[in-house]
Design a protein around this motif. Structure first.
Motif, PDB file in Angstrom:
ATOM      1  N   LEU A 209       0.709  -1.064  -0.067  1.00  0.00           N
ATOM      2  CA  LEU A 209      -0.058   0.019   0.052  1.00  0.00           C
ATOM      3  C   LEU A 209       0.910   1.271   0.044  1.00  0.00           C
ATOM      4  O   LEU A 209       2.100   1.173   0.242  1.00  0.00           O
ATOM      5  CB  LEU A 209      -0.841   0.229   1.273  1.00  0.00           C
ATOM      6  N   ILE A 210       0.376   2.419  -0.364  1.00  0.00           N
ATOM      7  CA  ILE A 210       0.796   3.639  -0.070  1.00  0.00           C
ATOM      8  C   ILE A 210       0.732   4.149   1.301  1.00  0.00           C
ATOM      9  O   ILE A 210      -0.461   4.052   1.946  1.00  0.00           O
ATOM     10  CB  ILE A 210      -0.075   4.954  -1.045  1.00  0.00           C
ATOM     11  N   TYR A 211       1.834   4.195   2.155  1.00  0.00           N
ATOM     12  CA  TYR A 211       1.815   4.237   3.473  1.00  0.00           C
ATOM     13  C   TYR A 211       1.818   5.639   4.025  1.00  0.00           C
ATOM     14  O   TYR A 211       2.745   6.487   3.288  1.00  0.00           O
ATOM     15  CB  TYR A 211       3.108   3.131   3.926  1.00  0.00           C
ATOM     16  N   SER A 223      -9.767  11.515   6.428  1.00  0.00           N
ATOM     17  CA  SER A 223     -10.462  12.052   5.352  1.00  0.00           C
ATOM     18  C   SER A 223     -11.715  11.203   4.950  1.00  0.00           C
ATOM     19  O   SER A 223     -12.781  11.693   4.359  1.00  0.00           O
ATOM     20  CB  SER A 223      -9.466  12.062   4.099  1.00  0.00           C
ATOM     21  N   HIS A 224     -11.432  10.001   5.157  1.00  0.00           N
ATOM     22  CA  HIS A 224     -12.715   9.001   4.658  1.00  0.00           C
ATOM     23  C   HIS A 224     -13.791   9.018   5.377  1.00  0.00           C
ATOM     24  O   HIS A 224     -14.943   8.552   5.160  1.00  0.00           O
ATOM     25  CB  HIS A 224     -12.161   7.433   4.811  1.00  0.00           C
ATOM     26  N   ALA A 225     -13.811   9.724   6.619  1.00  0.00           N
ATOM     27  CA  ALA A 225     -15.015  10.123   7.583  1.00  0.00           C
ATOM     28  C   ALA A 225     -16.314  10.543   6.761  1.00  0.00           C
ATOM     29  O   ALA A 225     -17.331  10.592   7.012  1.00  0.00           O
ATOM     30  CB  ALA A 225     -14.709  10.749   8.807  1.00  0.00           C
ATOM     31  N   TRP A 226     -15.517  11.520   5.740  1.00  0.00           N
ATOM     32  CA  TRP A 226     -16.457  12.463   5.152  1.00  0.00           C
ATOM     33  C   TRP A 226     -16.710  12.120   3.500  1.00  0.00           C
ATOM     34  O   TRP A 226     -17.826  11.759   3.021  1.00  0.00           O
ATOM     35  CB  TRP A 226     -15.998  13.890   5.127  1.00  0.00           C
ATOM     36  N   ILE A 227     -15.531  11.876   3.039  1.00  0.00           N
ATOM     37  CA  ILE A 227     -15.317  11.694   1.484  1.00  0.00           C
ATOM     38  C   ILE A 227     -15.548  10.035   1.266  1.00  0.00           C
ATOM     39  O   ILE A 227     -14.846   9.238   1.845  1.00  0.00           O
ATOM     40  CB  ILE A 227     -14.021  12.026   1.071  1.00  0.00           C
ATOM     41  N   ASN A 237      -4.987   6.170 -10.791  1.00  0.00           N
ATOM     42  CA  ASN A 237      -5.710   5.063 -10.670  1.00  0.00           C
ATOM     43  C   ASN A 237      -5.692   4.776  -9.335  1.00  0.00           C
ATOM     44  O   ASN A 237      -5.790   3.501  -8.963  1.00  0.00           O
ATOM     45  CB  ASN A 237      -5.342   4.180 -11.719  1.00  0.00           C
ATOM     46  N   VAL A 238      -5.541   5.634  -8.354  1.00  0.00           N
ATOM     47  CA  VAL A 238      -5.347   5.417  -6.995  1.00  0.00           C
ATOM     48  C   VAL A 238      -6.810   5.099  -6.284  1.00  0.00           C
ATOM     49  O   VAL A 238      -7.538   6.094  -6.592  1.00  0.00           O
ATOM     50  CB  VAL A 238      -4.440   6.397  -6.105  1.00  0.00           C
ATOM     51  N   ASN A 239      -7.073   3.997  -5.682  1.00  0.00           N
ATOM     52  CA  ASN A 239      -8.308   4.027  -4.949  1.00  0.00           C
ATOM     53  C   ASN A 239      -8.012   3.928  -3.373  1.00  0.00           C
ATOM     54  O   ASN A 239      -7.406   3.194  -2.967  1.00  0.00           O
ATOM     55  CB  ASN A 239      -9.154   2.740  -5.237  1.00  0.00           C
ATOM     56  N   TRP A 240      -8.505   5.286  -2.794  1.00  0.00           N
ATOM     57  CA  TRP A 240      -7.811   5.508  -1.541  1.00  0.00           C
ATOM     58  C   TRP A 240      -8.490   4.764  -0.302  1.00  0.00           C
ATOM     59  O   TRP A 240      -7.966   4.221   0.496  1.00  0.00           O
ATOM     60  CB  TRP A 240      -8.125   6.978  -1.033  1.00  0.00           C
ATOM     61  N   PHE A 241      -9.790   4.130  -0.746  1.00  0.00           N
ATOM     62  CA  PHE A 241     -10.435   3.365   0.094  1.00  0.00           C
ATOM     63  C   PHE A 241      -9.959   1.870   0.176  1.00  0.00           C
ATOM     64  O   PHE A 241      -9.569   1.310   1.287  1.00  0.00           O
ATOM     65  CB  PHE A 241     -11.934   3.089  -0.339  1.00  0.00           C
ATOM     66  N   GLU A 242      -9.505   1.404  -0.751  1.00  0.00           N
ATOM     67  CA  GLU A 242      -8.927   0.116  -0.866  1.00  0.00           C
ATOM     68  C   GLU A 242      -7.478   0.132  -0.130  1.00  0.00           C
ATOM     69  O   GLU A 242      -6.961  -0.798   0.537  1.00  0.00           O
ATOM     70  CB  GLU A 242      -8.574  -0.279  -2.243  1.00  0.00           C
ATOM     71  N   ASN A 243      -6.935   1.237  -0.399  1.00  0.00           N
ATOM     72  CA  ASN A 243      -5.545   1.702   0.457  1.00  0.00           C
ATOM     73  C   ASN A 243      -5.697   1.527   1.820  1.00  0.00           C
ATOM     74  O   ASN A 243      -4.877   1.195   2.497  1.00  0.00           O
ATOM     75  CB  ASN A 243      -4.781   2.879  -0.121  1.00  0.00           C
ATOM     76  N   SER A 244      -6.691   2.164   2.294  1.00  0.00           N
ATOM     77  CA  SER A 244      -7.129   2.247   3.766  1.00  0.00           C
ATOM     78  C   SER A 244      -7.177   0.821   4.184  1.00  0.00           C
ATOM     79  O   SER A 244      -7.041   0.478   5.313  1.00  0.00           O
ATOM     80  CB  SER A 244      -7.952   3.249   4.189  1.00  0.00           C
ATOM     81  N   PHE A 393     -10.735  12.927  -9.905  1.00  0.00           N
ATOM     82  CA  PHE A 393     -11.336  11.911  -9.759  1.00  0.00           C
ATOM     83  C   PHE A 393     -12.452  11.518 -10.619  1.00  0.00           C
ATOM     84  O   PHE A 393     -13.411  12.188 -11.104  1.00  0.00           O
ATOM     85  CB  PHE A 393     -11.614  11.851  -8.233  1.00  0.00           C
ATOM     86  N   LYS A 394     -12.532   9.969 -10.716  1.00  0.00           N
ATOM     87  CA  LYS A 394     -13.430   9.558 -11.526  1.00  0.00           C
ATOM     88  C   LYS A 394     -13.960   8.298 -10.877  1.00  0.00           C
ATOM     89  O   LYS A 394     -13.367   7.841 -10.296  1.00  0.00           O
ATOM     90  CB  LYS A 394     -13.035   9.365 -13.054  1.00  0.00           C
ATOM     91  N   THR A 395     -15.373   8.010 -11.315  1.00  0.00           N
ATOM     92  CA  THR A 395     -15.918   6.639 -11.237  1.00  0.00           C
ATOM     93  C   THR A 395     -15.094   5.482 -11.554  1.00  0.00           C
ATOM     94  O   THR A 395     -14.603   5.600 -12.838  1.00  0.00           O
ATOM     95  CB  THR A 395     -17.281   6.609 -11.435  1.00  0.00           C
ATOM     96  N   ARG A 396     -14.860   4.581 -10.925  1.00  0.00           N
ATOM     97  CA  ARG A 396     -13.887   3.502 -11.326  1.00  0.00           C
ATOM     98  C   ARG A 396     -14.716   2.669 -12.247  1.00  0.00           C
ATOM     99  O   ARG A 396     -16.038   2.386 -11.811  1.00  0.00           O
ATOM    100  CB  ARG A 396     -13.453   2.651 -10.203  1.00  0.00           C
ATOM    101  N   LYS A 397     -14.172   2.242 -13.360  1.00  0.00           N
ATOM    102  CA  LYS A 397     -14.974   1.297 -14.332  1.00  0.00           C
ATOM    103  C   LYS A 397     -14.917  -0.131 -14.066  1.00  0.00           C
ATOM    104  O   LYS A 397     -13.928  -0.372 -13.464  1.00  0.00           O
ATOM    105  CB  LYS A 397     -14.382   1.493 -15.786  1.00  0.00           C
TER     106      LYS A 397
END
Length: 397
Positions: A209-211, A223-227, A237-244, A393-397
């Protein structure tokens, strides 16, 4: 007690912290304590979480809509008129009495962003006068003032005595700072600033992961508490939710691996993050991968319940088991506002304090896990939509 009932009780009691530990003075009305040990000092980040919790409390039937609205209005008026600021950025720690600087505190970009997300949530939820107050506060923040133009990065901090210092030069909890800055109606920053911080990749066990520098879980949570990052990716192509999610699992694995050294750390007691400890507040507790990758400095065996609970949206089943374990097996952790901040069995130590940002990440993440409410409110906001779009940011396909 069933796990869902324990979770609901913890959320409600945690909300009570924000509703009760509040200033009612004329100049400081709505300010919320940083922690229950220092009742005369407020944290603006604590207020941000507290404001965000108001719609949660209304929708769960804990307070009336009118009571929540009045608290929101009066709190935002306090910030507009009285809380100490420079170029629109607020001082991190202020007195409960009048909102003036205390502890020689910094003028903080990250804590201003955390407060502003709370203002945005109540503004979007109530609309009308509350939204106008949010916009008035937002529009006076001079985002470019906090930038090092040469590095194209936010400075880490600013104080009257030191001036600016450091840089937000790596990934951490600061993603909201770019979204808010880019979307500013008055003083916007360039979207390129989001792409200027380093994305270091590391691995622990099966999780690459990106640490973040410390590997503290709050840096992967705030940041994920709101976004709602679940289904969006940036230009890289980074998905921050998966990273967390990976960071949470790495933290869990690390705590299991450290059980031979620390009694408190194991499969159902984990979640290393900044918290109270037997030696005072520690901001450097975390797990690999991190800049330290050194077990001596990553933990002293202290575990805060908010570490795991703040990750309930990432690894719900593991977190549910952990919450049940704390509730049924560690009675010393339980009190007026639910779980206290932390415990350490090797030192026979149980925190006596509650900390606003730790209670706050629990309230918000539990609600996102239950209903997605905070995500839904935030993602409807025109500035959040605009900021995400400008960054790419774009919706992931």
């Amino acid at each position: 007690m069933k796990i869902k009932d324990i979770i609901n009780l913890e959320q409600e009691l945690s909300f009570n912290f924000f509703w009760k530990e509040v200033s009612e003075t004329e100049e400081g009305y709505g300010l919320i304590v940083d922690n229950t040990t220092y009742k005369d000092v407020a944290s603006i980040a604590s207020v941000g979480f507290g404001l965000s919790a108001i719609p949660i409390a209304i929708e769960n039937g804990w307070i009336s809509k009118e009571a929540g609205k009045q608290r929101a209005i009066k709190t935002l008026e306090t910030f507009l008129k009285n809380v100490e600021e420079s170029h629109g950025f607020y001082v991190h720690f202020v007195t409960m009495k009048d909102g003036k600087r205390t502890w020689q505190s910094e003028v903080s970009v990250i804590d201003t962003a955390l407060f502003l997300m709370g203002a945005l949530v109540v503004g979007e939820y109530f609309g009308a006068e509350v939204y106008d107050l949010f916009e008035a506060i937002y529009s006076r923040i001079d985002f470019p003032w906090y930038l090092d133009k040469q590095n194209n990065q936010y400075y880490m901090g600013y104080s009257y005595e030191r001036g600016f210092w450091g840089h937000w030069d790596g990934y951490a909890e600061q993603l909201i700072m770019y979204i808010l800055g880019v979307a500013s109606p008055t003083y916007p920053i360039a979207p390129s600033i989001y792409y200027s911080f380093e994305r270091k990749i590391g691995k622990y066990k099966d999780y690459e992961l990106i640490y973040t520098y410390t590997g503290s879980l709050f840096t992967y949570q705030f940041s994920h508490a709101w976004i709602d990052f679940r289904n969006i990716v940036d230009k890289d192509n980074v998905n921050w939710f998966e990273n967390s999610t990976k960071a949470t699992l790495a933290n869990w694995e690390f705590c299991k691996d450290m059980h031979s050294q620390y009694k408190t750390l194991h499969e159902k007691s984990w979640g290393l993050t900044a918290c109270d400890s037997p030696d005072g507040y520690r901001g450097d507790f975390g797990a690999p991968p991190s800049a330290q990758n050194n077990t001596i400095h990553q933990t002293d065996g202290t575990v805060p319940p908010c570490g795991a609970i703040g990750s309930i949206v990432f690894t719900p089943e593991i977190v549910e088991e952990t919450i049940q374990y704390y509730y049924e097996n560690i009675p010393e952790l339980w009190g007026e506002y639910g779980f206290k901040d932390a415990y350490n069995l090797d030192r026979n130590w149980f925190s006596k304090t509650y900390i606003g940002i730790d209670k706050g990440i629990e309230v918000l993440m539990i609600e996102n896990y239950k209903s997605g409410l905070v995500w839904d409110i935030t993602m409807k906001n025109k500035y959040i939509k605009d900021g995400l779009e400008k960054i790419g940011f774009k919706t992931r396909k």
